[in-house]
Motif scaffolding. Structure first.
Motif, mmCIF file in Angstrom:
data_model
loop_
_atom_site.group_PDB
_atom_site.id
_atom_site.type_symbol
_atom_site.label_atom_id
_atom_site.label_comp_id
_atom_site.label_asym_id
_atom_site.label_seq_id
_atom_site.Cartn_x
_atom_site.Cartn_y
_atom_site.Cartn_z
ATOM 1 N N SER A 116 -4.906 -2.325 -1.266
ATOM 2 C CA SER A 116 -5.522 -4.007 -1.287
ATOM 3 C C SER A 116 -5.091 -3.872 0.105
ATOM 4 N N SER A 117 -4.797 -4.619 0.359
ATOM 5 C CA SER A 117 -4.786 -5.204 1.932
ATOM 6 C C SER A 117 -4.017 -6.677 2.377
ATOM 7 N N ILE A 118 -3.326 -6.774 3.024
ATOM 8 C CA ILE A 118 -2.725 -7.833 3.787
ATOM 9 C C ILE A 118 -3.841 -8.784 3.717
ATOM 10 N N ALA A 119 -5.130 -8.822 3.381
ATOM 11 C CA ALA A 119 -6.150 -9.465 3.607
ATOM 12 C C ALA A 119 -6.078 -10.654 2.566
ATOM 13 N N LEU A 136 -1.588 -16.080 -3.586
ATOM 14 C CA LEU A 136 -3.872 -15.379 -2.792
ATOM 15 C C LEU A 136 -3.737 -16.033 -2.238
ATOM 16 N N SER A 137 -4.400 -16.564 -0.714
ATOM 17 C CA SER A 137 -5.459 -17.705 -0.588
ATOM 18 C C SER A 137 -5.908 -17.254 0.835
ATOM 19 N N PRO A 138 -7.430 -15.682 0.322
ATOM 20 C CA PRO A 138 -7.244 -15.053 1.531
ATOM 21 C C PRO A 138 -8.958 -16.193 2.088
ATOM 22 N N THR A 139 -9.024 -15.809 3.712
ATOM 23 C CA THR A 139 -9.943 -16.409 3.692
ATOM 24 C C THR A 139 -11.526 -15.652 4.900
ATOM 25 N N THR A 140 -10.995 -14.579 4.320
ATOM 26 C CA THR A 140 -12.715 -13.822 4.443
ATOM 27 C C THR A 140 -12.827 -12.638 3.363
ATOM 28 N N MET A 141 -14.035 -12.785 2.997
ATOM 29 C CA MET A 141 -14.686 -12.099 2.374
ATOM 30 C C MET A 141 -13.714 -10.426 1.619
ATOM 31 N N TYR A 142 -13.602 -10.324 2.618
ATOM 32 C CA TYR A 142 -12.662 -8.714 2.418
ATOM 33 C C TYR A 142 -11.418 -9.454 1.873
ATOM 34 N N GLY A 143 -10.569 -10.492 2.128
ATOM 35 C CA GLY A 143 -10.052 -10.885 1.325
ATOM 36 C C GLY A 143 -10.613 -10.755 -0.035
ATOM 37 N N ARG A 168 -0.747 -2.595 -1.132
ATOM 38 C CA ARG A 168 -1.276 -3.594 0.132
ATOM 39 C C ARG A 168 -1.015 -3.216 1.157
ATOM 40 N N TYR A 169 -1.701 -2.382 1.991
ATOM 41 C CA TYR A 169 -1.794 -1.833 3.050
ATOM 42 C C TYR A 169 -1.641 -2.963 4.485
ATOM 43 N N PRO A 170 -1.306 -2.697 5.291
ATOM 44 C CA PRO A 170 -0.709 -3.536 6.858
ATOM 45 C C PRO A 170 -2.039 -2.839 7.143
ATOM 46 N N GLY A 171 -2.520 -3.252 8.575
ATOM 47 C CA GLY A 171 -2.861 -2.048 10.071
ATOM 48 C C GLY A 171 -2.101 -1.280 10.005
ATOM 49 N N GLN A 271 -9.508 -13.675 16.159
ATOM 50 C CA GLN A 271 -8.518 -14.315 16.252
ATOM 51 C C GLN A 271 -8.489 -15.134 15.081
ATOM 52 N N ALA A 272 -9.296 -15.958 14.620
ATOM 53 C CA ALA A 272 -8.546 -16.817 13.212
ATOM 54 C C ALA A 272 -8.534 -15.217 11.842
ATOM 55 N N ILE A 273 -9.054 -14.907 11.886
ATOM 56 C CA ILE A 273 -8.585 -13.890 10.305
ATOM 57 C C ILE A 273 -7.159 -13.440 10.860
#
Length: 322
Positions: A116-119, A136-143, A168-171, A271-273
């Protein structure tokens, strides 16, 4: 053990496949991807199959023909690319995972690793020391796809008894593969002009802080989690991190070794992501349950990255082709 690595030509997959082949033997680890391996080591060290995980029949054929028992499911469309192609992101990230889970249920696959991801976090999530259990409230489709994936994995584990484990991987920062369409790509991109003596234009603000991890720690975390006794694991998917730094702090650390390195900050849609993601992660559950401990912080990572890319430049192959 017969292992399938989906997304094997991507940033994590291309290196994890080699580590798994060293551990279990080249022929035991099947690399699968939607493009041919650019790495000679990946191409020559074991079998490769062309695969779109959203094609259930093709995935079923690979699992059946190779007698797959364990899957590292790394195939994904990442955050920035996912915003440009949201339908494809859903198809690969969600339908591909659903196909795998259904086939695992039917074929008796022993174990699945799902990153998973920090997304998965978002504006309503605490941004500092983001806890294991939180909103968990992602704002991207990836998230959105990663939250969906976590829920699917939970369901199939509880309903059908599948052994599914995730992080939940970071960068992730690596010198071996090019950036793959993620919001944290600047932390990899910045090194390339640095070793060439060129300036870099960064697509996030100087004060943008995100959690990061160097590739050797990323790979070790996956192996450690998959080998941990199941009885010790309280969670299906664990928070994990190694370091947090701003884009400016990364540039300053590079400048210690490359005096005069210049960075211009020109934020774009990414930036918004980045602003919706955590600044730092609480991964104490992983440290307690299965002994997670990163080896690399910012200074150590910068030294290793500059050394690796300088060797690549001297050899005439600075920019990887994967």
């Amino acid at each position: 053990m017969r292992i399938l690595v989906t997304g094997a030509t991507g940033q994590i997959g291309s290196e994890l496949t080699l580590v798994l082949r060293e551990r279990y033997g080249g022929d035991a680890v099947i690399a699968a991807g939607h493009r041919k391996p650019a790495s000679a080591a990946l191409a020559s060290s074991g079998p490769f199959v062309s695969l779109d995980v959203a094609n259930r029949d093709a995935l079923a054929r690979v699992i059946r023909e190779h007698g797959i028992e364990t899957v590292y499911h790394l195939a994904a469309v990442l955050s920035a690319t996912g915003e440009q192609h949201p339908q494809r992101a859903w198809d690969v990230n969600v339908n591909g995972l659903y196909n795998l889970l259904e086939l695992a249920r039917e074929s008796g696959i022993r174990q699945i690793f799902y990153p998973s991801s920090i997304a998965v976090f978002g504006p309503r999530t605490p941004r500092d020391r983001t806890p294991q259990d939180t909103v968990l409230s992602p704002t991207t489709m990836y998230g959105v796809t990663k939250v969906t994936g976590e829920l699917l994995c939970d369901y199939y584990a509880h309903r059908f008894g599948l052994d599914i484990r995730g992080l939940r991987y970071p960068g992730i920062i690596s010198s071996e593969t090019p950036p793959g369409g993620g919001t944290t790509d600047y932390a990899v991109e910045m090194f390339y002009p640095a070793v060439e003596g060129k300036p870099y234009t960064c697509f996030v603000r100087e004060d943008t802080m995100l959690p990061m991890m160097f590739m050797p720690d990323c790979l070790q975390a996956a192996l450690d989690l998959m080998e941990a006794p199941g009885a010790k694991l309280r969670y299906r998917t664990y928070n994990i991190s190694a370091m947090s730094f701003t884009a400016g702090e990364l540039a300053a650390e590079i400048r210690k070794h490359v005096p005069g390195f210049r960075v211009e900050y020109v934020p774009d849609f990414r930036q918004a992501i980045a602003d919706s993601w955590p600044r730092s992660i609480d991964d104490s559950a992983a440290r307690t349950d299965w002994g997670w401990k990163p080896r690399y912080g910012l200074p150590e990572m910068v030294v290793e990255m500059l050394a690796a890319l300088s060797r690549r430049r001297a050899a005439g192959c600075l920019y990887p082709t994967g």
